[in-house]
Design an enzyme around this catalytic site. Structure first.
Site, mmCIF file in Angstrom:
data_model
loop_
_atom_site.group_PDB
_atom_site.id
_atom_site.type_symbol
_atom_site.label_atom_id
_atom_site.label_comp_id
_atom_site.label_asym_id
_atom_site.label_seq_id
_atom_site.Cartn_x
_atom_site.Cartn_y
_atom_site.Cartn_z
ATOM 1 N N ASP A 59 25.821 -49.999 52.587
ATOM 2 C CA ASP A 59 26.440 -50.190 51.276
ATOM 3 C C ASP A 59 26.119 -51.614 50.827
ATOM 4 O OD1 ASP A 59 28.009 -50.677 49.105
ATOM 5 O OD2 ASP A 59 29.877 -49.921 49.988
ATOM 6 N N CYS A 114 40.277 -51.063 46.517
ATOM 7 C CA CYS A 114 39.665 -49.828 47.043
ATOM 8 C C CYS A 114 39.365 -49.946 48.535
ATOM 9 C CB CYS A 114 38.395 -49.459 46.288
ATOM 10 S SG CYS A 114 38.655 -49.222 44.533
ATOM 11 N N HIS A 138 34.831 -50.114 51.617
ATOM 12 C CA HIS A 138 35.336 -49.713 50.304
ATOM 13 C C HIS A 138 35.497 -48.184 50.336
ATOM 14 C CE1 HIS A 138 35.036 -48.898 45.953
ATOM 15 N NE2 HIS A 138 35.254 -50.179 45.736
ATOM 16 N N GLN A 189 27.902 -55.153 47.322
ATOM 17 C CA GLN A 189 28.210 -56.585 47.242
ATOM 18 C C GLN A 189 27.064 -57.429 47.799
ATOM 19 O OE1 GLN A 189 30.698 -57.763 45.610
ATOM 20 N NE2 GLN A 189 32.068 -56.007 45.458
ATOM 21 N N LYS A 224 27.175 -54.720 39.123
ATOM 22 C CA LYS A 224 27.598 -55.934 39.844
ATOM 23 C C LYS A 224 26.448 -56.928 39.981
ATOM 24 C CE LYS A 224 30.771 -53.371 42.857
ATOM 25 N NZ LYS A 224 32.073 -53.456 42.239
#
Ligand code: PLP
Length: 406
Positions: free
Chosen positions: A195, A360, A118, A198, A221
């Site tokens: 990261d 993104c 991303h 998600q 999220k």
């Protein structure tokens, strides 16, 4: 796990009973317990934290620090002071790119990322590299949408100072083998930044077992309010890092000429933090713990398997990402010749909410050879019927757009 029962915890589905919400990878809906924790805090417990010496402020400070401990527990660390509150994953990455860049990057150094990142895990590193005369390299992906591990070996041979990669792709759904990647990166001497924007909402996470040095989450999220996210890092590394934002709250001693800084995590929380939202985020983490992250993960994967099978029956539909067990609840697709936004608008008009665009991740879309995709993403409140509805509407779309399809 019964998603129909869980749906009753989410007021949005009372307001929109027919909505098929398949856009949780962009931002998830909020359970009543989160909304109520936020409202209760604002109504009965609100005062600035770490500043007042009166009981209301002290109680607010306690609630904020308790939220930090809850997030630490959710991420699998016993040490709350390893958790820094930031606004979102993007701010977390900017903080790390700035602080790690200042501390560790020099002329000619390498920052390693991957082709599936991303922009939040790419652009901040580009900026840090530009400031320091360093360069960015990326691990390519295979045609199946997995990281090319043979290329990784070669790239780690260049001894990158930092390896920053996603736990789960927001376009392909690919779940990367974090523990293995972290171990290989550490052997090459790199600091490992994961990261988890998600990952954390969908998978059981234990940052220590993953072997990461830093782990970035996105609160909104994972059922939390907007404005608060947990950024985890190893205590010994936090201690070495300079601040990102500076000003009130993060200092020890200030003169007109210079300042010394507070120890972590305070050093990285300049100004009034989003403490009410942090309390809401803790309620979200508690809700997820109550459901059980193993169950969430199993449910996401069942829906994904069902979606992949159903979408493979839609003529002309190109579906992206790996077909194996190593993928989570994100499915991106395209009809060649049909613009992703047109397809998403068609789905939206039929009550199926999805996202379209480059998500993104422009370098990844370039690698896939498409300008944009349409993406459905699943979470704990989605049902098998909703997946079937997605497939049914895609069959309709195929007929509607037939003359455009190349
Ligand atoms: N990283 C990944 C993989 C994402 O999917 C996203 C959001 O879509 C982000 C980072 C940025 O998250 P945030 O909106 O919390 O800044």
């Amino acid at each position: 796990m019964d998603p129909r029962a869980l749906r009753r915890d989410f007021p949005v589905f009372e307001a929109h009973p027919d909505l098929v919400f398949l856009d949780s990878a962009a931002s998830a809906q909020k359970p009543r317990s989160v909304i109520e924790a936020l409202a209760r805090f604002y109504q009965t417990a609100y005062a600035n934290v770490h500043r007042g010496s009166y009981p209301l402020s002290e109680a607010a400070t306690e609630a904020f620090e308790a939220a930090r401990a809850t997030l630490a527990g959710f991420l699998g660390t016993p040490d709350p002071d390893e958790v820094v509150f930031v606004r979102n994953a993007t701010e977390g990455m900017n903080l790390l790119a700035h602080a790690l860049g200042e501390r560790y990057l020099g002329e000619g150094d390498t920052v390693l990322v991957t082709e599936m990142e991303h922009h939040a895990n790419l652009v901040p590193w580009q900026q840090a590299a530009r400031r320091k005369g360093a360069r960015i390299r990326a691990v390519p992906i295979t045609d199946q949408g997995r990281l090319d591990l043979a290329a990784l070996d070669r790239l780690l041979g260049e001894e990158p100072r930092i390896f920053a990669f996603t736990q789960m792709s927001n376009v392909l759904g690919t779940v990367n083998p974090v523990a293995e990647l972290a171990e290989r990166a550490h052997r090459a001497g790199a600091i490992v930044v994961v990261d988890g924007a998600q990952g954390a909402p969908h998978l059981p996470v234990n940052v220590r077992a993953l072997g990461a040095d830093f782990y970035v989450t996105s609160g909104h999220k994972m059922l939390g309010p907007t404005g608060a996210s947990a950024l985890w890092g190893r205590r010994e590394l936090w201690q070495e890092l300079p601040p990102f934002l500076t000003g009130g709250g993060m200092i020890e001693r200030v003169t007109i000429e210079e300042s010394t800084f507070a120890p972590p995590p305070t050093r990285f929380e300049a100004g009034t933090p989003a403490f009410a939202e942090a309390v809401g985020l803790a309620a979200a983490a508690e809700y997820l713990i109550g459901v059980g992250m193993d169950r969430v993960w199993r449910h996401d994967r069942e829906l994904t398997r069902r979606a992949l099978a159903a979408l493979s029956e839609v003529p002309d539909l190109r579906v992206f990402g790996p077909q194996g067990e190593d993928r989570g609840g994100v499915v991106s697709f395209a009809f060649p010749g049909v613009h992703a936004h047109d397809l998403a608008t068609f789905l939206g008009q039929k009550g199926v909410a999805v996202r379209s665009g480059h998500h993104c991740a422009q370098p990844l879309h370039r690698r896939l050879g498409v300008a944009a995709t349409t993406r459905a993403s699943f979470y704990l409140y989605n049902t098998e019927e909703e997946v079937d509805r997605l497939a049914a509407v895609l069959h309709e779309a195929r007929r509607f757009f037939a003359s455009w399809i190349e």
